[in-house]
Design an enzyme around this catalytic site. Structure first.
Site, PDB file in Angstrom:
ATOM      1  CG  HIS A 166      -1.861  -1.197   1.200  1.00  0.00           C
ATOM      2  ND1 HIS A 166      -2.187  -1.919   2.316  1.00  0.00           N
ATOM      3  CD2 HIS A 166      -2.531  -1.782   0.182  1.00  0.00           C
ATOM      4  CE1 HIS A 166      -3.021  -2.897   1.989  1.00  0.00           C
ATOM      5  NE2 HIS A 166      -3.244  -2.826   0.691  1.00  0.00           N
ATOM      6  CD  GLU A 169      -0.755   0.792   4.391  1.00  0.00           C
ATOM      7  OE1 GLU A 169      -1.985   0.698   4.224  1.00  0.00           O
ATOM      8  OE2 GLU A 169      -0.023  -0.203   4.529  1.00  0.00           O
ATOM      9  CG  HIS A 259       0.592  -3.511   5.435  1.00  0.00           C
ATOM     10  ND1 HIS A 259      -0.219  -3.250   4.358  1.00  0.00           N
ATOM     11  CD2 HIS A 259       1.128  -4.738   5.191  1.00  0.00           C
ATOM     12  CE1 HIS A 259      -0.183  -4.263   3.505  1.00  0.00           C
ATOM     13  NE2 HIS A 259       0.620  -5.180   3.976  1.00  0.00           N
ATOM     14  CD  GLU A 335      -1.401  -2.916   9.474  1.00  0.00           C
ATOM     15  OE1 GLU A 335      -1.881  -3.685   8.625  1.00  0.00           O
ATOM     16  OE2 GLU A 335      -1.212  -1.700   9.275  1.00  0.00           O
TER      17      GLU A 335
HETATM   18  C1  GEM Z   1      -4.384  -5.086   6.059  1.00  0.00           C
HETATM   19  S1  GEM Z   1      -3.993  -6.725   6.407  1.00  0.00           S
HETATM   20  C2  GEM Z   1      -5.498  -7.518   6.617  1.00  0.00           C
HETATM   21  C3  GEM Z   1      -5.490  -8.442   7.786  1.00  0.00           C
HETATM   22  N1  GEM Z   1      -4.308  -9.245   7.770  1.00  0.00           N
HETATM   23  C4  GEM Z   1      -4.191 -10.416   8.440  1.00  0.00           C
HETATM   24  N2  GEM Z   1      -3.032 -11.068   8.443  1.00  0.00           N
HETATM   25  N3  GEM Z   1      -5.242 -10.918   9.090  1.00  0.00           N
HETATM   26  C5  GEM Z   1      -5.137  -5.000   4.713  1.00  0.00           C
HETATM   27  O1  GEM Z   1      -4.511  -5.251   3.676  1.00  0.00           O
HETATM   28  O2  GEM Z   1      -6.336  -4.670   4.756  1.00  0.00           O
HETATM   29  C6  GEM Z   1      -3.097  -4.376   6.056  1.00  0.00           C
HETATM   30  C7  GEM Z   1      -3.182  -2.905   5.765  1.00  0.00           C
HETATM   31  O3  GEM Z   1      -3.966  -2.495   4.907  1.00  0.00           O
HETATM   32  O4  GEM Z   1      -2.446  -2.161   6.416  1.00  0.00           O
HETATM   33 ZN    ZN Z   2      -1.537  -1.674   4.214  1.00  0.00          ZN
END
Ligand code: GEM
Ligand code: ZN
Length: 375
Positions: A166, A169, A259, A335
């Site tokens: 993304h 980020e 992320h 994150e």
């Molecule tokens: C999230 S990651 C989604 C959940 N991941 C796990 N391992 N359960 C996304 O892509 O929506 C990351 C982000 O956007 O920061």
């Molecule tokens: Zn992300």
């Protein structure tokens, strides 16, 4: 007064910039996408003094909860980014700042430029243990670059990190800068020991096109790369397709996908508890990784985060879920906050580039303490 975004990762549309007390701007959508939230623009006004900037479409952005208690970042020298007075009324985000110099940049988070990305790759390749590999090109023609650190060997583990699927980020690539810098530090015992135990494949920027385009969440054709891992394609998601192919060639014993999160003011991890192959071994590895990180730094916590996936209900289009299932390995999404770590706030800069880089250095310690247990 001039306002522009015609530069690397720039994103803003000027609605009305005739009155410094009522500047009206909009954030542009990612190309061919409904997502928008990343902004980055320059304001030039030799008159200096007080300015009030309204981002009038903030209330319909991708993650509206991200504007609550959020403070925008600004910089006069494009190196040092500080937080500025920001408020959100549910529709528009308002930034108030008295200019102290003729030109100032505003952004959603400290930008990480494509030039700095190239410097990161080419400085790293100077190290004897580091190879710069190009897997192919993105849809805008930019390299999909991987740093291979160390060599495969009998009993050695294979560790992959990806970052900035993304593009907005940017804290993810600041994290990678710290992680890579420490891993290549010949004086660091953790790093030197790790290179005897593992080979690393590191992708500091999975989405260079979206980064340069000033996107929040998608690549050049509006595709969310973190929903492509089950069925990527060269036509829509060559970034994922080529990295995934390389992973299938090398194998993976540990995967971290880096992320940033718009709303939660914490550093946290999202695991693979919902993948079909999740078991006590993976649960134990996840817990050990977190326990070490909790001991290493107060910037990490394990109370707040995303809701846990129900058993067998993981979304296998998500990188850490697909990799965890494909390779039956420890796989985490890491994150960091766009706002601040509210448990250890810094009111002048919030969460920022330097703290992201230091967090990347700290995560190396957790990797060191689990590497021997990965298989
Ligand atoms: C999230 S990651 C989604 C959940 N991941 C796990 N391992 N359960 C996304 O892509 O929506 C990351 C982000 O956007 O920061
Ligand atoms: Zn992300």
């Amino acid at each position: 007064m001039q306002i522009s975004s015609a530069f690397d990762s720039g994103n803003i549309r000027v609605i009305d910039a005739s009155d410094s007390a009522n500047i009206q701007l909009e954030i542009c959508h990612d190309n061919q996408s409904e997502f928008y939230q990343w902004f980055h623009f320059k304001l030039h006004n030799p008159a200096q003094g007080a300015h009030t900037i309204h981002i009038t479409n903030a209330g319909s952005s991708a993650y509206v909860e991200g504007w609550q208690d959020y403070q925008a970042v600004a910089s006069y020298d494009r190196e040092h980014w500080f937080r500025v007075e920001t408020s959100f009324d549910g529709q528009q985000l308002t930034i108030e700042h008295a200019l102290e110099h003729d030109s100032i940049y505003f952004a959603y988070f400290a930008p990480y430029s494509y030039e700095r990305h190239q410097d990161l790759l080419h400085n790293a390749q100077l190290h004897i243990d580091c190879q710069l590999q190009v897997l192919g090109q993105t849809l805008d023609g930019r390299d999909i670059s991987v740093l291979k650190v160390g060599e495969e060997g009998e009993g050695k583990k294979v560790i992959w990190l990806t970052a900035r699927q993304h593009p907005g980020e940017t804290m993810a690539e600041w994290f990678m800068e710290g992680f890579i810098d420490r891993l290549l530090d010949d004086d660091d015992g953790v790093a030197r020991s790790l290179l005897n135990k593992a080979v690393f494949y590191l992708v500091p920027n999975m989405n260079p096109d979206g980064s340069v385009r000033g996107h929040l969440r998608t690549n050049a054709v509006g595709v969310n790369l973190n929903r492509e891992w089950q069925t990527p394609s060269m036509e829509k998601s060559p970034e994922v397709f080529l990295v995934r192919e390389k992973m299938l060639e090398t194998g993976v014993d540990l995967f971290l996908d880096i992320h940033g999160d718009e709303a939660l003011p914490y550093n946290f991890v999202a695991g693979s508890e919902g993948i079909p192959s999740y078991d006590q071994r993976l649960a134990g590895l996840e817990q050990k990784f977190k326990d070490i990180l909790l001991a290493v730094t107060p910037e990490f916590q394990d109370e707040k985060g995303y809701p846990k996936d129900e058993p067998g209900q993981a979304n296998l289009t998500v990188a850490s879920c697909w990799v965890g299932e494909q390779f039956k390995c420890l796989a985490y999404t890491i994150e960091m906050p766009f706002k601040d770590n509210c448990l250890l706030p810094d009111y002048s800069v919030g969460w920022n580039d330097a703290r992201s880089s230091l967090f990347g250095r700290d995560v190396l310690t957790s990797v060191y303490h689990v590497v021997d247990d990965l298989r």
